[in-house]
Motif scaffolding. Structure first.
Motif, PDB file in Angstrom:
ATOM      1  N   MET A 190      10.083  -3.945 -10.092  1.00 50.93           N
ATOM      2  CA  MET A 190      10.660  -5.056 -10.853  1.00 50.93           C
ATOM      3  C   MET A 190       9.592  -5.670 -11.739  1.00 50.93           C
ATOM      4  SD  MET A 190      12.528  -8.543  -9.481  1.00 50.93           S
ATOM      5  CE  MET A 190      13.929  -7.631  -8.838  1.00 50.93           C
ATOM      6  N   THR A 191       9.953  -5.986 -12.978  1.00 45.42           N
ATOM      7  CA  THR A 191       9.028  -6.578 -13.927  1.00 45.42           C
ATOM      8  C   THR A 191       9.348  -8.054 -14.106  1.00 45.42           C
ATOM      9  OG1 THR A 191       8.820  -4.474 -15.094  1.00 45.42           O
ATOM     10  CG2 THR A 191       8.124  -6.451 -16.267  1.00 45.42           C
ATOM     11  N   ARG A 192       8.299  -8.874 -14.161  1.00 45.70           N
ATOM     12  CA  ARG A 192       8.472 -10.301 -14.337  1.00 45.70           C
ATOM     13  C   ARG A 192       7.815 -10.754 -15.630  1.00 45.70           C
ATOM     14  NH1 ARG A 192       7.993  -9.454  -8.867  1.00 45.70           N
ATOM     15  NH2 ARG A 192       9.475 -10.564  -7.530  1.00 45.70           N
ATOM     16  N   LEU A 193       8.490 -11.614 -16.375  1.00 36.65           N
ATOM     17  CA  LEU A 193       7.958 -12.197 -17.606  1.00 36.65           C
ATOM     18  C   LEU A 193       8.055 -13.714 -17.499  1.00 36.65           C
ATOM     19  CD1 LEU A 193       9.596  -9.872 -20.289  1.00 36.65           C
ATOM     20  CD2 LEU A 193       7.241  -9.787 -19.467  1.00 36.65           C
ATOM     21  N   ARG A 194       7.080 -14.399 -18.034  1.00 31.78           N
ATOM     22  CA  ARG A 194       7.061 -15.861 -17.963  1.00 31.78           C
ATOM     23  C   ARG A 194       6.815 -16.460 -19.349  1.00 31.78           C
ATOM     24  NH1 ARG A 194       6.067 -20.151 -14.345  1.00 31.78           N
ATOM     25  NH2 ARG A 194       4.861 -21.880 -15.240  1.00 31.78           N
ATOM     26  N   ASN A 195       7.600 -17.458 -19.687  1.00 27.86           N
ATOM     27  CA  ASN A 195       7.404 -18.258 -20.894  1.00 27.86           C
ATOM     28  C   ASN A 195       7.462 -19.728 -20.489  1.00 27.86           C
ATOM     29  OD1 ASN A 195       7.555 -16.428 -23.447  1.00 27.86           O
ATOM     30  ND2 ASN A 195       9.201 -15.695 -22.136  1.00 27.86           N
ATOM     31  N   GLU A 196       6.701 -20.559 -21.163  1.00 26.29           N
ATOM     32  CA  GLU A 196       6.780 -21.989 -20.894  1.00 26.29           C
ATOM     33  C   GLU A 196       6.501 -22.770 -22.167  1.00 26.29           C
ATOM     34  OE1 GLU A 196       2.474 -23.376 -19.218  1.00 26.29           O
ATOM     35  OE2 GLU A 196       3.828 -22.449 -17.749  1.00 26.29           O
ATOM     36  N   ILE A 197       6.940 -24.030 -22.162  1.00 26.15           N
ATOM     37  CA  ILE A 197       6.786 -24.867 -23.339  1.00 26.15           C
ATOM     38  C   ILE A 197       6.728 -26.326 -22.883  1.00 26.15           C
ATOM     39  CG2 ILE A 197       9.238 -25.319 -23.818  1.00 26.15           C
ATOM     40  CD1 ILE A 197       8.627 -24.707 -26.773  1.00 26.15           C
ATOM     41  N   VAL A 198       6.059 -27.170 -23.667  1.00 29.25           N
ATOM     42  CA  VAL A 198       6.004 -28.599 -23.387  1.00 29.25           C
ATOM     43  C   VAL A 198       7.014 -29.306 -24.285  1.00 29.25           C
ATOM     44  CG1 VAL A 198       4.589 -30.692 -23.483  1.00 29.25           C
ATOM     45  CG2 VAL A 198       3.597 -28.538 -22.642  1.00 29.25           C
ATOM     46  N   VAL A 199       7.862 -30.107 -23.678  1.00 34.24           N
ATOM     47  CA  VAL A 199       8.897 -30.839 -24.405  1.00 34.24           C
ATOM     48  C   VAL A 199       8.544 -32.308 -24.413  1.00 34.24           C
ATOM     49  CG1 VAL A 199      11.364 -31.398 -24.504  1.00 34.24           C
ATOM     50  CG2 VAL A 199      10.627 -29.145 -23.710  1.00 34.24           C
ATOM     51  N   GLU A 200       8.621 -32.918 -25.576  1.00 34.96           N
ATOM     52  CA  GLU A 200       8.314 -34.347 -25.698  1.00 34.96           C
ATOM     53  C   GLU A 200       9.537 -35.168 -25.297  1.00 34.96           C
ATOM     54  OE1 GLU A 200       5.287 -35.404 -26.421  1.00 34.96           O
ATOM     55  OE2 GLU A 200       4.587 -33.337 -26.659  1.00 34.96           O
ATOM     56  N   ALA A 201       9.854 -35.104 -24.009  1.00 32.30           N
ATOM     57  CA  ALA A 201      10.995 -35.842 -23.465  1.00 32.30           C
ATOM     58  C   ALA A 201      10.828 -35.909 -21.948  1.00 32.30           C
ATOM     59  CB  ALA A 201      12.308 -35.148 -23.815  1.00 32.30           C
ATOM     60  N   PRO A 202      11.399 -36.920 -21.309  1.00 27.75           N
ATOM     61  CA  PRO A 202      11.305 -37.016 -19.852  1.00 27.75           C
ATOM     62  C   PRO A 202      11.934 -35.809 -19.166  1.00 27.75           C
ATOM     63  CG  PRO A 202      12.097 -39.072 -20.809  1.00 27.75           C
ATOM     64  CD  PRO A 202      12.123 -38.051 -21.907  1.00 27.75           C
ATOM     65  N   ALA A 203      11.436 -35.489 -17.993  1.00 27.54           N
ATOM     66  CA  ALA A 203      11.950 -34.333 -17.254  1.00 27.54           C
ATOM     67  C   ALA A 203      13.434 -34.485 -16.950  1.00 27.54           C
ATOM     68  CB  ALA A 203      11.154 -34.156 -15.956  1.00 27.54           C
ATOM     69  N   GLU A 204      13.877 -35.737 -16.700  1.00 28.16           N
ATOM     70  CA  GLU A 204      15.289 -35.953 -16.395  1.00 28.16           C
ATOM     71  C   GLU A 204      16.186 -35.535 -17.551  1.00 28.16           C
ATOM     72  OE1 GLU A 204      12.912 -38.132 -16.107  1.00 28.16           O
ATOM     73  OE2 GLU A 204      12.761 -38.596 -13.964  1.00 28.16           O
ATOM     74  N   ALA A 205      15.744 -35.804 -18.782  1.00 27.39           N
ATOM     75  CA  ALA A 205      16.541 -35.449 -19.961  1.00 27.39           C
ATOM     76  C   ALA A 205      16.626 -33.937 -20.130  1.00 27.39           C
ATOM     77  CB  ALA A 205      15.941 -36.090 -21.206  1.00 27.39           C
ATOM     78  N   VAL A 206      15.517 -33.256 -19.870  1.00 29.00           N
ATOM     79  CA  VAL A 206      15.513 -31.796 -19.984  1.00 29.00           C
ATOM     80  C   VAL A 206      16.381 -31.175 -18.888  1.00 29.00           C
ATOM     81  CG1 VAL A 206      14.080 -29.727 -19.992  1.00 29.00           C
ATOM     82  CG2 VAL A 206      13.202 -31.835 -20.987  1.00 29.00           C
ATOM     83  N   TRP A 207      16.240 -31.683 -17.667  1.00 30.26           N
ATOM     84  CA  TRP A 207      17.010 -31.160 -16.551  1.00 30.26           C
ATOM     85  C   TRP A 207      18.509 -31.361 -16.755  1.00 30.26           C
ATOM     86  CZ3 TRP A 207      16.471 -27.693 -13.082  1.00 30.26           C
ATOM     87  CH2 TRP A 207      17.218 -27.686 -11.907  1.00 30.26           C
ATOM     88  N   GLU A 208      18.875 -32.447 -17.400  1.00 27.98           N
ATOM     89  CA  GLU A 208      20.276 -32.700 -17.699  1.00 27.98           C
ATOM     90  C   GLU A 208      20.871 -31.560 -18.522  1.00 27.98           C
ATOM     91  OE1 GLU A 208      24.023 -34.429 -18.191  1.00 27.98           O
ATOM     92  OE2 GLU A 208      22.422 -35.000 -16.807  1.00 27.98           O
ATOM     93  N   VAL A 209      20.113 -31.085 -19.520  1.00 23.59           N
ATOM     94  CA  VAL A 209      20.594 -30.006 -20.388  1.00 23.59           C
ATOM     95  C   VAL A 209      20.554 -28.658 -19.663  1.00 23.59           C
ATOM     96  CG1 VAL A 209      20.175 -28.742 -22.536  1.00 23.59           C
ATOM     97  CG2 VAL A 209      19.917 -31.228 -22.480  1.00 23.59           C
ATOM     98  N   VAL A 210      19.455 -28.384 -18.994  1.00 25.00           N
ATOM     99  CA  VAL A 210      19.272 -27.081 -18.350  1.00 25.00           C
ATOM    100  C   VAL A 210      20.218 -26.891 -17.168  1.00 25.00           C
ATOM    101  CG1 VAL A 210      17.656 -25.669 -17.009  1.00 25.00           C
ATOM    102  CG2 VAL A 210      16.878 -26.832 -19.082  1.00 25.00           C
ATOM    103  N   ALA A 211      20.349 -27.901 -16.329  1.00 27.02           N
ATOM    104  CA  ALA A 211      21.082 -27.749 -15.073  1.00 27.02           C
ATOM    105  C   ALA A 211      22.463 -28.383 -15.090  1.00 27.02           C
ATOM    106  CB  ALA A 211      20.247 -28.340 -13.929  1.00 27.02           C
ATOM    107  N   HIS A 212      22.527 -29.685 -15.378  1.00 25.54           N
ATOM    108  CA  HIS A 212      23.813 -30.379 -15.296  1.00 25.54           C
ATOM    109  C   HIS A 212      24.796 -29.903 -16.363  1.00 25.54           C
ATOM    110  CE1 HIS A 212      21.541 -33.932 -13.213  1.00 25.54           C
ATOM    111  NE2 HIS A 212      21.562 -32.821 -12.493  1.00 25.54           N
ATOM    112  N   ARG A 213      24.267 -29.372 -17.459  1.00 26.19           N
ATOM    113  CA  ARG A 213      25.124 -28.816 -18.511  1.00 26.19           C
ATOM    114  C   ARG A 213      24.883 -27.305 -18.624  1.00 26.19           C
ATOM    115  NH1 ARG A 213      23.887 -32.840 -23.465  1.00 26.19           N
ATOM    116  NH2 ARG A 213      25.372 -31.461 -24.499  1.00 26.19           N
TER     117      ARG A 213
END
Length: 294
Positions: free
Chosen positions: A1-24
């Motif tokens: 199995m191959t694994r790839l990782r990407n990451e980025i810094v968002v200028e917003a609180p974690a709660e706001a990002v999590w709302e989009v990623v998970a709750h929506r």
């Protein structure tokens, strides 16, 4: 199995990002360029705490026009979410799983990590693996860019808007670089095999079971000529290049099919069968690369 990782810094609180990623989660189609539209997967969530069971994504890609993704792990406190494709993927993909993690850096910034796991099966999966990994790596980075733009500005990226330039939507400029590189690799391999057969074919014909003494050198002349033709084609303008590449791919496919028949039914000695099989595998590999280049 191959694994790839990407990451980025968002200028917003974690709660706001999590709302989009998970709750929506089921509304990814609102902001991700790679997804034309998305809806919630029918049924109750199978993972405790998950907002929905999963989602169905319409991609606009012929090979995978619609993919169902099911949430398999969910942690509201740790802000991690894992899902995998459960239908719609090509048969040679054994598993495609993605994991999101949102980490608070301070009150107004957060880090978003996107980890992709890909497992393939079969000969075609092995041959297509490099192309798939390049695609997954590029699309993963683009998804994070789309998310950052959407969370920070409250609107989808320009790539997502109706009527957007196709080049802008894809995220890369059209290029023939890969196609030309694969054709050159094919040319080099054909020339090398041709020269070897012309020079040593007289002595290899009998012990390798390759037919009359004169057959391998004659085949070598044809392979060397084919290699020179490929080298010429790789330097041609786009229209000539693409038309010629289609014919080359067909020829490579015929070579691989013929090699399989010879190995299975030809009764070749072991050295000859190995040589024909290895050559066929290499040709199949460059053929897949040429298809990707198109």
């Amino acid at each position: 199995m191959t694994r790839l990782r990407n990451e980025i810094v968002v200028e917003a609180p974690a709660e706001a990002v999590w709302e989009v990623v998970a709750h929506r989660f089921d509304r990814m189609g609102e902001w991700a360029t790679a997804i034309e539209a998305s809806t919630a997967l029918a049924g109750a969530p199978g993972t405790q705490g998950a907002p929905v069971a999963g989602r169905v994504c319409r991609t606009g890609v012929r090979l995978v026009p619609e993919v169902a993704e099911t949430i398999v792990a969910y942690d509201e406190v740790g802000r991690t979410l894992t899902y995998e494709a459960t239908s719609g993927m090509p048969g040679f993909v054994r598993q495609a799983r993605n994991r999101w993690q949102v980490t608070a850096l301070d009150g107004g910034r957060s880090r978003v990590a996107f980890n992709a796991q890909l497992e393939v099966r079969g000969l075609f999966g092995w041959l297509a693996r490099r192309v798939l990994l390049a695609r997954v790596g590029r699309s993963g980075g683009q998804v994070l860019d789309d998310l950052k733009h959407f969370v920070e500005r409250g609107e989808p990226t320009p790539r997502k808007r109706p009527g957007a330039d196709p080049v802008l939507a894809v995220g890369v400029w059209p290029t023939t670089r890969l196609l030309r590189a694969e054709l050159r690799a094919n040319a080099v391999f054909s020339l090398v095999c041709g020269v070897v057969l012309m020079g040593a074919g007289w002595w290899l014909a009998e012990p390798w079971g390759l037919g009359p003494v004169g057959a391998p050198p004659l085949a070598g002349v044809g392979l060397a000529g084919f290699g020179l033709l490929l080298a010429w084609l790789a330097a041609q303008p786009v229209r000539v290049l693409r038309r010629g590449a289609v014919a080359v791919i067909v020829a490579d496919g015929a070579w691989v099919a013929g090699s399989v028949i010879v190995v299975v039914l030809g009764g070749l000695p072991v050295p000859g069968a190995v040589a024909v099989g290895v050559a066929a595998a290499v040709v199949a590999g460059v053929a897949v690369g040429q298809v990707a280049g198109l």
